[in-house]
Design a protein around this motif. Structure first.
Motif, PDB file in Angstrom:
ATOM      1  N   SER A  41       0.834  -1.209   0.000  1.00 38.96           N
ATOM      2  CA  SER A  41       0.000   0.000   0.000  1.00 38.96           C
ATOM      3  C   SER A  41       0.863   1.252   0.000  1.00 38.96           C
ATOM      4  CB  SER A  41      -0.938   0.001   1.214  1.00 38.96           C
ATOM      5  OG  SER A  41      -1.867  -1.054   1.127  1.00 38.96           O
ATOM      6  N   GLU A  42       1.933   1.219   0.788  1.00 39.89           N
ATOM      7  CA  GLU A  42       2.837   2.360   0.822  1.00 39.89           C
ATOM      8  C   GLU A  42       3.518   2.557  -0.532  1.00 39.89           C
ATOM      9  OE1 GLU A  42       4.338   2.528   5.458  1.00 39.89           O
ATOM     10  OE2 GLU A  42       5.179   0.997   4.115  1.00 39.89           O
ATOM     11  N   ILE A  47       3.914   5.814  -5.596  1.00 36.25           N
ATOM     12  CA  ILE A  47       3.880   5.945  -7.050  1.00 36.25           C
ATOM     13  C   ILE A  47       2.731   6.865  -7.469  1.00 36.25           C
ATOM     14  CG2 ILE A  47       3.501   4.719  -9.210  1.00 36.25           C
ATOM     15  CD1 ILE A  47       6.268   4.310  -8.008  1.00 36.25           C
ATOM     16  N   SER A  48       1.598   6.737  -6.811  1.00 34.21           N
ATOM     17  CA  SER A  48       0.449   7.588  -7.143  1.00 34.21           C
ATOM     18  C   SER A  48       0.747   9.050  -6.884  1.00 34.21           C
ATOM     19  CB  SER A  48      -0.777   7.162  -6.332  1.00 34.21           C
ATOM     20  OG  SER A  48      -1.170   5.850  -6.675  1.00 34.21           O
ATOM     21  N   SER A  49       1.511   9.319  -5.835  1.00 29.54           N
ATOM     22  CA  SER A  49       1.785  10.710  -5.455  1.00 29.54           C
ATOM     23  C   SER A  49       2.724  11.407  -6.429  1.00 29.54           C
ATOM     24  CB  SER A  49       2.385  10.758  -4.052  1.00 29.54           C
ATOM     25  OG  SER A  49       3.685  10.173  -4.042  1.00 29.54           O
ATOM     26  N   SER A  55       7.342  12.275 -12.738  1.00 26.04           N
ATOM     27  CA  SER A  55       7.811  11.126 -13.494  1.00 26.04           C
ATOM     28  C   SER A  55       7.307  11.150 -14.929  1.00 26.04           C
ATOM     29  CB  SER A  55       7.385   9.814 -12.826  1.00 26.04           C
ATOM     30  OG  SER A  55       7.707   8.726 -13.656  1.00 26.04           O
ATOM     31  N   LYS A  56       8.197  11.490 -15.851  1.00 30.89           N
ATOM     32  CA  LYS A  56       7.837  11.448 -17.257  1.00 30.89           C
ATOM     33  C   LYS A  56       7.715  10.013 -17.743  1.00 30.89           C
ATOM     34  CE  LYS A  56      10.237  15.781 -18.243  1.00 30.89           C
ATOM     35  NZ  LYS A  56      11.359  16.404 -18.993  1.00 30.89           N
TER      36      LYS A  56
END
Length: 471
Positions: A41-42, A47-49, A55-56
């Motif tokens: 979950s972390e 990655i979602s944040s 992140s291109k």
């Protein structure tokens, strides 16, 4: 769209007098009890944040979280997810890439990298699957904007070199010259990553195209076979062979943009391998039709060199071939027989299979050497090639070893064609007798003996007489 250029450098370091400090920017080794775990979950939240902001690369990559696997590190754990896309190395799509997410053991901040993992072709062809315990190959590490941050060169599961990039402006002229020499494309623009030499060693230029399509040039620095300590990287590069697939996967990487694995690079084609086999005894029997008194006896070695720029046994004619030719003449009579030693297997099975003899008469060649011998030596060659080794192995006993063995049996100074194969530099895949090695050895033999009869212009092999009935 024009590709971006990256020039990187691969360092092999010496221990002892040449190295008394840890190599590179490694993280200090953690106590085994200092575990910093990271939950899935972390990892997802991290990655979602950053997905849309910094992140291109990730905006173009689909992450299948069902493929996520937790793997232990020296301190804590890391999550790895296979990604779509494959690097292109030596003109062949091979290897695979992963997203790796872990917690920095010092700052406790979550970090993510993209690894591009390229197993050594020979290692993968032999083993059919890559595993961390004996991994041999290259691991390139990128940040989430696909900037190369470093990497490792592995042999037998041990790190034997580092991949690093430098941007010192003082070497811009040299780097641009290297780019011009190495780059097979035209009109490419982009950032140039420079290389820095630390000590006097031999440099071998290499290149590959990463999974994002960027052409990356790097140099392999060959200094020693001594392994260096992997350092305290917390196991970041460990587990490079894991593919997260079923037992029938081979670790070659996902073809066609998939995250599944494909077969190891197919073995090279062998020149004239599709011709019908012949019986070597019947071929040699023909020489009995010419009386031996006053006869002249000649043995020639014909070499088909590998395609320039190819890796050993990866790609069309990257292996090459060596054939042996026997000629017996007396007056107006002359018989020539040219044969080669081949596997009977196909695909990966040709690496190790039963052997067969093929008539190489009228085939094309790049180089030939001529040896004038006695009737006694000629008969020893006949005896040797009439009873060839029944088992072919692409590194242990192949066409080059067969021809060299014939020379050894008859006392003919055919040079030893042994050369290094596989991963360049210390800890390479090993040594074998190869057609490229034979060509190199013949050139060296000529340099040491200017009177040697060596034809480097190539041509067509004279047509063989063919089989004769054994009486």
């Amino acid at each position: 769209m024009k590709s971006k250029i990256k020039i990187t450098v691969l360092f092999l370091f010496l221990l002892g007098a040449c190295q008394k400090e840890p190599i590179g920017d490694t993280i200090p080794t953690q106590n085994a009890t200092d575990k910093i775990t990271l939950t899935l979950s972390e990892a997802k939240n991290f990655i979602s944040s950053i997905y849309q902001d910094s992140s291109k690369a990730l905006t173009k990559i689909k992450i299948d979280w069902q493929l996520a696997e937790s793997e232990p590190m020296r301190a804590g754990n890391k999550w790895t997810i296979l990604l779509q896309g494959q690097p292109t190395y030596q003109n062949y799509k091979q290897g695979y890439r992963k997203l790796v997410i872990f917690r920095n053991s010092e700052s406790q901040k979550i970090v993510a990298k993209i690894l591009e993992i390229i197993p050594d072709a020979i290692y993968l062809q032999k083993n059919r699957i890559a595993s961390a315990s004996d991994f041999t190959g290259r691991v390139f590490a990128y940040d989430l904007n696909y900037k190369l941050t470093g990497g490792r060169l592995y042999s037998g599961g041990k790190p034997v070199g580092l991949i690093k990039q430098f941007t010192e402006e003082g070497q811009i002229e040299e780097a641009n010259k290297m780019l011009k020499d190495v780059n097979p494309y035209s009109g490419i623009q982009g950032k140039v990553m420079l290389m820095m030499a630390i000590e006097t060693c031999e440099w071998i230029q290499d290149s590959y195209i990463d999974a994002e399509g960027d052409f990356t040039v790097h140099s392999t620095k060959i200094c020693s076979t001594t392994y260096f300590d992997g350092g305290g990287d917390g196991g970041f590069y460990d587990g490079v062979g894991s593919t997260g697939n079923s037992s029938d996967s081979v670790g070659g990487g996902g073809g066609g943009g998939s995250t599944g694995t494909s077969s190891a690079p197919p073995p090279s084609n062998l020149p004239q391998e599709d011709k019908n086999p012949v019986n070597p005894k019947e071929m040699m029997e023909c020489f009995s039709n010419i009386s031996s008194p006053n006869a002249a006896f000649v043995v020639r070695v014909y070499v088909v060199e590998p395609q320039p720029g190819t890796s050993f046994n990866v790609g069309a004619n990257s292996f090459g071939h060596v054939a042996i030719s026997l000629t017996k003449s007396s007056g107006a009579e002359s018989i020539t027989q040219t044969i080669g030693y081949y596997p009977t297997g196909t695909g990966l099975d040709k690496l190790s299979s039963k052997s067969q003899i093929i008539d190489n008469g009228f085939d094309s060649y790049n180089m030939s050497s001529t040896y004038y011998i006695s009737g006694e030596s000629f008969q020893k060659v006949i005896d040797f090639v009439s009873n060839p080794n029944k088992n072919y192995h692409f590194t242990d006993y192949n066409c080059s070893a067969f021809v060299y063995g014939a020379g050894q049996a008859a006392g003919i100074p055919i040079p030893n064609p042994t050369t290094q194969i596989g991963l360049s530099g210390p800890g390479g895949a090993g040594y074998a007798m190869t057609p490229a090695g034979m060509a190199s050895a013949l050139r060296e033999q000529k340099a040491n003996n200017p009177n040697m009869d060596l034809n480097q212009a190539g041509g067509k092999i004279p047509e063989s007489k063919g089989p004769c009935n054994i009486k």
